[in-house]
Design an enzyme around this catalytic site. Structure first.
Site, PDB file in Angstrom:
ATOM      1  N   GLU A 164      -8.251  -3.969   6.067  1.00 51.54           N
ATOM      2  CA  GLU A 164      -9.323  -3.774   5.071  1.00 51.54           C
ATOM      3  C   GLU A 164      -9.109  -2.517   4.230  1.00 51.54           C
ATOM      4  O   GLU A 164     -10.058  -1.820   3.885  1.00 51.54           O
ATOM      5  CB  GLU A 164     -10.697  -3.687   5.764  1.00 51.54           C
ATOM      6  CG  GLU A 164     -11.421  -4.988   5.770  1.00 51.54           C
ATOM      7  CD  GLU A 164     -11.159  -5.747   4.497  1.00 51.54           C
ATOM      8  OE1 GLU A 164     -10.660  -6.876   4.621  1.00 51.54           O
ATOM      9  OE2 GLU A 164     -11.402  -5.252   3.386  1.00 51.54           O
TER      10      GLU A 164
HETATM   11  C1  LIG Z   1      -4.165  -7.933  12.599  1.00 51.55           C
HETATM   12  C2  LIG Z   1      -4.277  -7.902  11.109  1.00 51.55           C
HETATM   13  C3  LIG Z   1      -5.248  -8.645  10.481  1.00 51.55           C
HETATM   14  C4  LIG Z   1      -5.331  -8.653   9.090  1.00 51.55           C
HETATM   15  N1  LIG Z   1      -6.246  -9.468   8.460  1.00 51.55           N
HETATM   16  C5  LIG Z   1      -6.128  -9.660   7.122  1.00 51.55           C
HETATM   17  C6  LIG Z   1      -6.892 -10.678   6.464  1.00 51.55           C
HETATM   18  O1  LIG Z   1      -7.718 -11.361   7.069  1.00 51.55           O
HETATM   19  N2  LIG Z   1      -6.671 -10.887   5.144  1.00 51.55           N
HETATM   20  C7  LIG Z   1      -5.777 -10.151   4.424  1.00 51.55           C
HETATM   21  O2  LIG Z   1      -5.621 -10.410   3.252  1.00 51.55           O
HETATM   22  N3  LIG Z   1      -5.069  -9.163   5.012  1.00 51.55           N
HETATM   23  C8  LIG Z   1      -5.223  -8.900   6.333  1.00 51.55           C
HETATM   24  N4  LIG Z   1      -4.487  -7.922   6.942  1.00 51.55           N
HETATM   25  C9  LIG Z   1      -3.617  -7.086   6.129  1.00 51.55           C
HETATM   26  C10 LIG Z   1      -4.103  -5.646   6.027  1.00 51.55           C
HETATM   27  O3  LIG Z   1      -5.259  -5.559   5.254  1.00 51.55           O
HETATM   28  C11 LIG Z   1      -2.935  -4.814   5.480  1.00 51.55           C
HETATM   29  O4  LIG Z   1      -1.969  -4.746   6.513  1.00 51.55           O
HETATM   30  C12 LIG Z   1      -3.344  -3.420   5.051  1.00 51.55           C
HETATM   31  O5  LIG Z   1      -4.203  -3.478   3.940  1.00 51.55           O
HETATM   32  C13 LIG Z   1      -2.150  -2.547   4.701  1.00 51.55           C
HETATM   33  O6  LIG Z   1      -1.207  -3.222   3.911  1.00 51.55           O
HETATM   34  P1  LIG Z   1       0.329  -3.261   4.370  1.00 51.55           P
HETATM   35  O7  LIG Z   1       0.363  -3.664   5.787  1.00 51.55           O
HETATM   36  O8  LIG Z   1       1.087  -4.062   3.405  1.00 51.55           O
HETATM   37  O9  LIG Z   1       0.782  -1.746   4.310  1.00 51.55           O
HETATM   38  P2  LIG Z   1       1.352  -0.989   3.004  1.00 51.55           P
HETATM   39  O10 LIG Z   1       0.483  -1.296   1.849  1.00 51.55           O
HETATM   40  O11 LIG Z   1       2.790  -1.273   2.881  1.00 51.55           O
HETATM   41  O12 LIG Z   1       1.135   0.534   3.407  1.00 51.55           O
HETATM   42  C14 LIG Z   1       2.018   1.232   4.294  1.00 51.55           C
HETATM   43  C15 LIG Z   1       1.522   2.666   4.451  1.00 51.55           C
HETATM   44  O13 LIG Z   1       1.556   3.330   3.174  1.00 51.55           O
HETATM   45  C16 LIG Z   1       0.293   3.890   2.905  1.00 51.55           C
HETATM   46  N5  LIG Z   1       0.030   3.846   1.460  1.00 51.55           N
HETATM   47  C17 LIG Z   1       0.171   2.797   0.629  1.00 51.55           C
HETATM   48  N6  LIG Z   1      -0.199   3.145  -0.607  1.00 51.55           N
HETATM   49  C18 LIG Z   1      -0.613   4.423  -0.554  1.00 51.55           C
HETATM   50  C19 LIG Z   1      -1.131   5.358  -1.496  1.00 51.55           C
HETATM   51  N7  LIG Z   1      -1.345   5.024  -2.764  1.00 51.55           N
HETATM   52  N8  LIG Z   1      -1.456   6.600  -1.074  1.00 51.55           N
HETATM   53  C20 LIG Z   1      -1.289   6.946   0.224  1.00 51.55           C
HETATM   54  N9  LIG Z   1      -0.797   6.118   1.161  1.00 51.55           N
HETATM   55  C21 LIG Z   1      -0.477   4.871   0.773  1.00 51.55           C
HETATM   56  C22 LIG Z   1      -0.712   3.057   3.691  1.00 51.55           C
HETATM   57  O14 LIG Z   1      -1.917   3.775   3.935  1.00 51.55           O
HETATM   58  C23 LIG Z   1       0.090   2.754   4.955  1.00 51.55           C
HETATM   59  O15 LIG Z   1      -0.040   3.821   5.842  1.00 51.55           O
HETATM   60  C24 LIG Z   1      -4.437  -7.852   8.326  1.00 51.55           C
HETATM   61  C25 LIG Z   1      -3.485  -7.073   8.978  1.00 51.55           C
HETATM   62  C26 LIG Z   1      -3.379  -7.096  10.339  1.00 51.55           C
HETATM   63  C27 LIG Z   1      -2.291  -6.284  10.990  1.00 51.55           C
END
Ligand SMILES: Cc1cc2nc3c(=O)[nH]c(=O)nc-3n(C[C@H](O)[C@H](O)[C@H](O)COP(=O)(O)OP(=O)(O)OC[C@H]3O[C@@H](n4cnc5c(N)ncnc54)[C@H](O)[C@@H]3O)c2cc1C
Length: 598
Positions: free
Chosen positions: A443
């Site tokens: 989220e």
């Molecule tokens: C168990 C689980 C359930 C989930 N359920 C859903 C769901 O129902 N629907 C859905 O759509 N998604 C879902 N997600 C996805 C989840 O919302 C994302 O994993 C999350 O938003 C982070 O995106 P990412 O994993 O691509 O990480 P990335 O976006 O690649 O981020 C990697 C790191 O970089 C940091 N970062 C990125 N941009 C910035 C910035 N501008 N400034 C500082 N730091 C930054 C982040 O904080 C993080 O620490 C789920 C994930 C999991 C693991």
């Protein structure tokens, strides 16, 4: 085996004695008749559902997990999950705070908040199935066409269908502007959707006959980036004109993620191979429409950690009273035993009280936010609706990030109270830790929440809404400033509110010169803001407790509340000073580190 008792007394204290919700409801026409007896009866029944129906499935659901049948693309949830969901529907729980126009009970969100806290304590993985549906309901209620509302809202309200949110793709999570899923307009006004989503919670299951996926995708002529994203409702089974189920839509679960916690929830990779959907809201304005669901989900995720904090605390407290180990530093306490119960040791008490304070502060904040939502939706005065919405927007990232960071710390501390036994599966404590971890990530990670708070919600409007929160603190100071007994609770909050104003202005100036300054300070800043909010609510809770004690009320609940508030102000609140110091250290120690991070 873990234990759980719904914290009904504390919920009632916050609702009736601190916030006087019944008086507030009198000003909201749809809730004007909701009285304390109704509220108490609903949460009591809700507590029974949580403890009797879904809590017994928490460990078994974690152990068994979900399985995918690759041939049929169907997902089997852990034993008992489907039956528990059927009972949830039979009890009318999905409809609790849904619109009566669609078969809902129309009760305040405050009640839904309490219900979800208890369900999250009992079984977070299970609770995510109805939790996401409720978000989908809110999104379609706010942005759906009349036709979409007619098709989907009664089924989501009754719980006959569930909903999901499909945002994330393999190459983009935070930066949704990069998403690639395509939506092609069809001659009949529908859209053909193609793409791959990952990590979709509750993405496939057999609890209901249909699932409504809310999918972000791009139209052919969409501008690049986040301004070119549209939102679509894509049902698992197409829906015929008469409301009956039609053919299977090609939106399939391709795989289930193997993950650290919430094993009972199906985290699905969703392959969309030309599935037919309908546009929700305006073309290219999908993110704005989806934000309704995302905001609901952000409050919901904070609530997940609140639930875990409470259940972990209850178990750690019981264990600390029972487990004997070593003698108290200040002399033997349990003479009849070979050692004293570990609750005599100061650091064990600190861990317990930290979890208790995080649970009680979090509960007050979460119920306050639910009250704001009720006012935003139903207050007859437009200005009150607007102010409530703005305050809720300010507090949402704090609920999401502060409660989930606290929740992880609290579950780890409660696990620590169990010593090595907390690391062993049987105690149930390690599951609380594993389940709590995701809440800081999904989220929008907690870093993203902090950027939203400081960059958008505070500096973006020159601190206007923060000043409104400052006014609440000011009003409490005005009311209780001469009450010596309140000084220990009010002075630190008033001092921090004043410091926050200067701190915010300083960060604003620094950010104008170098935007990395905002990024470098945001996480610390959100934690300081979280303590300002918690401090204010602890002061209000102490105010009620002092009043009751002065009036001769001997219920130990009030003495306990004061002791918890004193612990909070003495041992947790002061971290604000070091957080402001590290925030003020600026971006240089992070950004001028090319050699260190080479
Ligand atoms: C168990 C689980 C359930 C989930 N359920 C859903 C769901 O129902 N629907 C859905 O759509 N998604 C879902 N997600 C996805 C989840 O919302 C994302 O994993 C999350 O938003 C982070 O995106 P990412 O994993 O691509 O990480 P990335 O976006 O690649 O981020 C990697 C790191 O970089 C940091 N970062 C990125 N941009 C910035 C910035 N501008 N400034 C500082 N730091 C930054 C982040 O904080 C993080 O620490 C789920 C994930 C999991 C693991």
């Amino acid at each position: 085996m873990p234990i759980y008792t719904p914290p009904l007394r504390d919920m009632q204290f916050v609702m009736h004695e601190v916030f006087n919700v019944v008086d507030e409801f009198k000003n909201l026409p749809p809730h004007a008749e909701v009285d304390a007896d109704t509220i108490n009866a609903v949460i009591e029944e809700g507590g029974k559902f949580a403890t009797d129906v879904i809590f017994p499935l928490n460990i078994s659901g974690d152990t068994e997990g979900c399985t995918l049948d690759k041939a049929t693309h169907e997902v089997k949830t852990p034993a008992g999950f489907n039956e528990a969901y059927a009972k949830y529907v039979e009890g009318g729980w999905p409809a609790l705070s849904c619109d009566t126009a669609y078969g809902g009970q129309g009760l305040p969100f405050v009640l839904n908040q309490c219900m979800y806290e208890m369900m999250n304590s009992a079984n977070q993985a299970w609770t995510m199935y109805p939790g996401l549906s409720h978000g989908a309901y809110e999104c379609l209620h706010a942005h759906g066409t009349d036709e979409q509302k007619k098709i989907y809202l009664p089924k989501l309200t009754s719980g006959e269908w569930t909903g999901t949110m499909c945002l994330t793709e393999p190459h983009c999570g935070t930066d949704l502007g990069m998403l690639r899923t395509k939506a092609e307009p069809q001659a009949d006004g529908s859209y053909k959707i193609t793409g791959n989503k990952i990590f979709i919670s509750a993405g496939e299951h057999g609890m209901t006959e249909n699932i409504v996926h809310l999918v972000l995708a791009r139209l052919p002529d969409a501008p690049v980036g986040s301004k070119g994203i549209s939102l679509f409702a894509v049902p698992k089974f197409k829906v015929n004109a008469d409301g009956s189920l039609g053919e299977r839509n090609p939106i399939f679960c391709g795989a289930l993620e193997h993950k650290m916690g919430i094993h009972g929830n199906a985290t699905a990779q969703i392959n969309i191979d030309g599935a037919i959907g309908s546009l929700v809201g305006q073309p290219n304005k999908g993110l704005a429409a989806m934000f309704v669901m995302m905001n609901a989900a952000r409050l919901g995720v904070g609530n997940q950690s609140l639930g875990l904090t409470e259940v972990a605390y209850q178990n750690a407290l019981a264990y600390a009273k029972d487990r004997i180990q070593m003698r108290s530093l200040s002399g033997v306490k349990a003479k009849d035993k070979p050692a004293d119960p570990i609750i005599v040791h100061p650091d064990v008490r600190k861990m317990l009280l930290t979890a208790k304070a995080y649970a009680e502060g979090g509960r007050a904040l979460a119920i306050y936010c639910a009250m704001l939502l009720d006012k935003e939706l139903h207050h007859p005065d437009e200005k009150v609706r607007k102010d409530s919405g703005e305050m809720l927007a300010l507090l949402t990232p704090i609920v999401k990030a502060f409660l989930t960071d606290n929740g992880f710390d609290a579950t780890v501390m409660c696990q620590q109270v169990f010593g090595g036994h907390g690391y062993i599966k049987e105690s149930g404590m390690e599951q609380f830790v594993r389940d709590a971890r995701i809440n800081m990530i999904y989220e929008g990670t907690n870093t993203i929440q902090s950027l939203d708070l400081l960059g958008r919600k505070i500096l973006g409007n020159n601190g206007a809404t923060l000043k409104k929160f400052g006014k609440l603190v000011g009003a409490l100071v005005q009311e209780e400033g001469v009450n010596e007994k309140m000084a220990e609770f009010i002075n630190p909050v008033a001092y921090l509110a004043d410091q926050m104003t200067k701190f915010t202005t300083e960060l604003g100036f620094r950010g104008m010169q170098n935007p990395d300054e905002v990024g470098a300070a945001a996480v610390d800043y959100l934690r300081v803001a979280g303590h300002l909010v918690f401090g204010y609510f602890f002061a209000r809770m102490a105010q009620v407790a002092l009043r009751e004690i002065a009036a001769g009320n001997t219920d130990p609940f009030y003495g306990a509340k004061l002791q918890t508030a004193r612990f909070y102000f003495a041992k947790l609140f002061p971290e604000t000073a070091s957080l402001m110091r590290t925030a003020r250290a600026g971006s240089k120690p992070l950004m001028e580190t090319d050699l260190a991070l080479a």
